[in-house]
Design a protein around this motif. Structure first.
Motif: not given
Length: 734
Positions: A583, A592, A596
Motif C-alpha cells: 500500500a 491498494t 489494506r
C-alpha cells in the motif's frame, strides 16, 4: 860437419787452416800441462797453447816461432854441441848428413786432423810459407848464437832468438813466434846433431821435425758448450740471444748451450702453466702463478745470458748469425700465447656472461611455465617478474644470445597468460586479457612489438561470456559487473547489443511467473526479480528501460501475491508487513485498498485466528447495512479493527473526562457502568455493516494507565434490521 838447410818449399800450397774450428782429437789431455815438451820421435802431433797474452789462436804462419829460437828447455848461456844427438833419438831415427834431400811429399793428414807438410828442400833460401819472418835480426838456420835446435825450454837470455817455443827472453829480443821451427824438433839438446842445426828429417813421425803446423786450440780456456768459466772471449750479442731464447718459454737458450737440466726446468714450468691455464676460463690464471712463472722466465733468461756470454756454440758461423734474429722472432711465442690466452679468457668470460644471461632467461621461463593455467590474481606477481626479466635482457643486452631468444619467450608468455581464454574459461580470462591488453603501457614498444594488438575482441567476448555465465548461475552481481565493464570499455562492440538482448530477455523471463500469477512461491520469485531488476537498472551504457518497466509491473503483482499467500499460510505478521508495504509503494494501485483490508484482517487474525479463515473480499457486498455506534469511554485514543463481510478500521479520540473502571472507582461507585453517562460526552463513530459475523480488535495506545499496544478481541453477529452499539473502556486493578 855440414848441414842442409830445411828451407824446402812444398810443391803445393798448404791447405788453409781454420784455426777457430778444432779437429777431432785436438783437445789436449786435461792432465798434460800446456808447455809439455813432446817426446822426440813419438809420432804424435802436440798442440802448444800460447800463454795468456801470447799469440792469438788464429795466428798465421807469419807468427810462427823462427827456427833459430832457443828451445824452452835450453840452459841459458850454454851452447849445445853441434853433433849432439837428439835426446830421445834412436839409431833408427838417424839420417846421414850427406843424404840427399827427400822429395817433397803431399800433405798427409795426421790423426788430429792437421796436415803433415814436407820439409824444405835442401839449399833453398828464405822462409817457408808457414814460418814467421825473422824478428829482431834473427835468421833461420844460424847455430852460432842459438841454442841447440829442436829443444824446448825458456828463451835464451843472450838476446838472440830461440828456435823453439817459449816466452821472449829477458833481453827484450822476441822469439820467432809460433810455427814449426826450421831445425825441427827431432834433435835432442846440444849442437852437432846428425842432421845439423835447424833441419829435421821429412820422414820423422809426428809433427816434430816433420814440418807440420801445430793444430789450433779447440776453444778458449774455460769455454766450450755451456761453459761458464770466465776465460773465453766475451760475446754480448750471443748472451742476449741466449737470454731471449730462454724468454721464449721453451728453454731454447739452454738447448743451444746443451744445458738440458735448465731446459727441462723451463719445459716443466711451461707445462705447469699450461696445465693450470688451459682450458681458459673466465677467472684466468691466478696472479701468484703468473708471478712465479715470470720469475722463472727472468731467472732462466739471466742465467742463459750469463752462460752464453763466453760459451762456444756448437753450430756453424752461418747458424750463429741467425741465433739473435731467431731469438727476437721467438719472443712472439710468449707474446702470441699471452694474446691468444687473453682472447680465450675474454671468450670464456663472454661465454660465462652469456650463460648467466641465459640462466636468467631460463628462470623467467620457469616462472611462466609454472603459473600456466593458474588464476591470474595468484600468478600475476610471477608473470610480472618474468616479463620484467625479458624486457631487461632485450634492452640491456641487445646483442646477447638471451636477448635473441626474448621474442620467442614473449610469444610463449602471451600464450601462457591467455590460456584461460583458449580454454574458454571466460571469467578467468578477463584479468589475463586485461593484463595483455595493457602491456604497451608498461613494456617498451621495441621489445613488445605488436603482441598486444588484437586483444580487444577477445576481452570483449570474455566479458560478455562471463556475464552471461554468471546470469545463468544466478550470480547477478558478478554478471552485471562484467556487463558494466564491457559497455564502459568497448561501447561500440557488438557484444554490447548482445548484452542488451540477453539481459532484457532474462529479466522478462524471470518476471513472467509473477506477471501471469504462475509463480509457485511468489514471495521468493518477487525477491529474485526485484534483485535482478535492480542490477539491470544499474547497468550503464545499455538501453534496458523496456525490460525494467516490465519487471516493475511483475514485481508489483508479485508483492500482492506474496501477501495473499502469507495470509493463507497463516503467516499473519508477514502478511501485514507485505500488504502495508504494498500500500505504501503502490498507493495508486487498484489493489491498494484490498491490500489494506488483508492487512487489517491479518492483524485481527494474529490475535483471533478464526478471523483468518477467509481472505477478505476485494469487492464490497451489496444489500442493507446495520448501523453500529462505537463510543470510547477511555482516557486514551483507541483503534477498532473489524473484519467480516466487510473489513475496516476506525479510530476514536480519547475521552478527557473518563476514568478507568474497577479498583477504587468500583469500590466508590459499584453501580457505575461503561458509557452510562450522557452520551454526548463520549467520542463516537458509526459503522454501517452488512449482516454477518464480524471479528473485532480493540487496540489502545498511550496515556493514563493504559499500556501501549494493549489489545482486546471480540466477535459479533450483525443481523438485518437492528442498530448496534459498542462501548470501549478500560479496566484496571487500582
Amino acid at each position: 860437419m855440414g848441414e842442409d838447410p830445411n828451407d824446402a818449399r812444398p810443391e803445393h800450397a798448404p791447405p788453409k787452416l781454420d784455426l777457430n774450428k778444432p779437429g777431432p782429437g785436438d783437445e789436449p789431455p786435461a792432465d798434460r800441462p800446456p808447455a809439455d815438451r813432446p817426446p822426440a820421435g813419438s809420432g804424435e802431433t802436440v798442440m802448444i797453447r800460447p800463454a795468456r797474452g801470447g799469440a792469438p789462436r788464429d795466428a798465421t804462419p807469419a807468427d810462427a816461432v823462427p827456427a833459430d829460437a832457443t828451445p824452452r828447455d835450453a840452459v841459458p848461456g850454454e851452447a849445445a854441441p853441434a853433433d849432439a844427438p837428439p835426446r830421445d833419438a834412436t839409431p833408427a831415427d838417424a839420417v846421414p848428413a850427406d843424404a840427399a834431400p827427400r822429395d817433397p811429399a803431399p800433405p798427409q793428414a795426421t790423426p788430429t786432423g792437421s796436415f803433415r807438410l814436407p820439409a824444405p828442400a835442401p839449399g833453398a833460401g828464405g822462409t817457408a810459407p808457414w814460418e814467421a819472418p825473422p824478428q829482431n835480426g834473427g835468421s833461420t838456420g844460424t847455430a852460432a848464437s842459438a841454442a841447440p835446435a829442436g829443444s824446448f825450454g825458456p828463451a835464451d837470455t843472450s838476446g838472440t832468438s830461440g828456435s823453439g817455443f817459449g816466452p821472449a827472453d829477458s833481453s827484450g829480443t822476441s822469439g820467432s813466434g809460433f810455427g814449426p821451427p826450421s831445425g825441427g824438433f827431432g834433435g835432442g839438446f846440444g849442437a852437432g846433431g846428425p842432421y845439423g842445426h835447424g833441419q829435421a828429417p821429412a820422414a820423422a813421425p809426428g809433427w816434430a821435425g816433420a814440418g807440420t803446423l801445430p793444430p789450433p786450440p779447440s776453444a778458449p780456456p774455460g769455454s766450450g758448450p755451456g761453459g761458464g768459466g770466465g776465460q773465453g772471449e766475451s760475446r754480448p750479442l750471443q748472451a742476449v740471444a741466449v737470454g731471449l731464447l730462454n724468454l721464449s718459454c721453451l728453454g731454447l737458450g739452454y738447448v743451444l748451450l746443451r744445458q738440458w737440466i735448465g731446459a727441462a726446468v723451463c719445459w716443466a714450468a711451461t707445462a705447469a702453466l699450461l696445465l693450470l691455464a688451459l682450458p681458459a676460463d673466465a677467472d684466468g690464471v691466478p696472479l701468484g702463478v703468473l708471478v712465479g712463472y715470470g720469475a722463472v722466465l727472468l731467472a732462466a733468461a739471466a742465467d742463459g745470458a750469463r752462460r752464453g756470454l763466453r760459451a762456444s756454440l756448437s753450430v756453424g758461423a752461418a747458424a750463429r748469425r741467425l741465433v739473435l734474429p731467431l731469438a727476437v722472432v721467438l719472443l712472439a711465442v710468449p707474446a702470441g700465447g699471452a694474446v691468444a690466452y687473453g682472447s680465450a679468457r675474454d671468450d670464456a668470460r663472454e661465454e660465462a656472461f652469456q650463460q648467466s644471461l641465459l640462466a636468467r632467461l631460463a628462470t623467467a621461463d620457469a616462472l611462466v611455465k609454472a603459473k600456466e593455467g593458474s588464476r591470474f590474481e595468484l600468478a600475476e606477481s610471477d608473470y610480472t617478474t618474468a616479463l620484467d626479466t625479458y624486457e631487461k635482457l632485450a634492452l640491456d643486452h641487445p646483442g646477447s644470445r638471451a636477448a635473441k631468444l626474448v621474442p620467442e619467450r614473449l610469444d610463449a608468455y602471451v600464450t601462457s597468460v591467455s590460456k584461460p581464454y583458449t580454454d574458454k574459461k571466460y571469467c578467468d580470462a578477463v584479468d589475463p586479457l586485461k593484463h595483455l591488453r595493457g602491456l604497451p603501457d608498461t613494456v617498451d614498444a621495441k621489445v613488445l612489438g605488436d603482441r598486444a594488438d588484437g586483444f580487444d575482441e577477445p576481452l570483449a567476448q570474455s566479458l560478455y561470456e562471463c556475464g552471461a555465465g554468471e546470469l545463468g548461475r544466478e550470480s547477478t552481481a558478478a554478471a552485471h559487473e562484467a556487463f558494466t565493464e564491457l559497455a564502459a570499455t568497448f561501447p561500440e562492440s557488438v557484444y554490447v547489443g548482445r548484452t542488451e538482448k540477453l539481459v532484457g530477455d532474462g529479466l522478462r523471463k524471470a518476471a513472467a511467473p509473477l506477471s501471469d500469477g504462475s509463480a509457485s512461491d511468489p514471495c521468493a520469485t518477487t525477491e529474485e526479480v526485484r534483485t535482478q531488476r535492480s542490477g539491470v537498472a544499474g547497468l550503464k551504457g545499455y538501453e534496458l528501460s523496456g525490460p525494467v518497466a516490465d519487471a516493475d509491473r511483475a514485481i508489483q503483482k508479485g508483492v500482492f501475491s506474496c501477501g495473499t499467500k502469507q495470509f493463507r499460510d497463516e503467516e499473519y505478521s508477514d502478511a501485514v508487513k507485505t500488504m502495508d508495504q504494498y500500500a505504501k509503494d503502490y498507493p495508486k494501485s487498484p489493489q491498494t485498498a484490498h491490500a489494506r483490508t488483508i492487512s487489517i484482517a491479518a492483524q485481527i487474525a494474529d490475535h483471533e485466528p478464526a478471523a483468518g479463515k477467509k481472505l477478505p473480499s476485494a469487492t464490497v457486498p451489496g444489500g442493507s447495512r446495520m448501523p453500529m455506534v462505537v463510543s470510547n469511554d477511555g482516557k486514551d485514543a483507541v483503534e477498532l479493527l473489524y473484519t467480516g463481510p466487510v473489513t475496516g478500521k476506525i479510530t476514536l479520540r480519547a475521552c478527557g473526562t473518563c476514568t478507568n473502571y474497577g479498583g477504587i472507582r468500583g469500590a466508590v461507585d459499584p453501580d457505575a457502568k461503561p458509557c452510562g453517562g450522557v452520551s454526548s460526552k463520549y467520542p463516537k463513530a458509526t459503522l454501517q455493516l452488512p449482516a454477518g459475523t464480524y471479528h473485532f480488535l480493540q487496540r489502545r495506545a498511550g496515556g493514563g494507565f493504559a499500556v501501549a499496544g494493549e489489545t482486546k478481541s471480540s466477535k459479533a453477529e450483525i443481523e438485518p434490521g437492528y442498530t448496534y452499539t459498542n462501548c470501549l473502556y478500560v479496566t484496571s486493578g487500582l
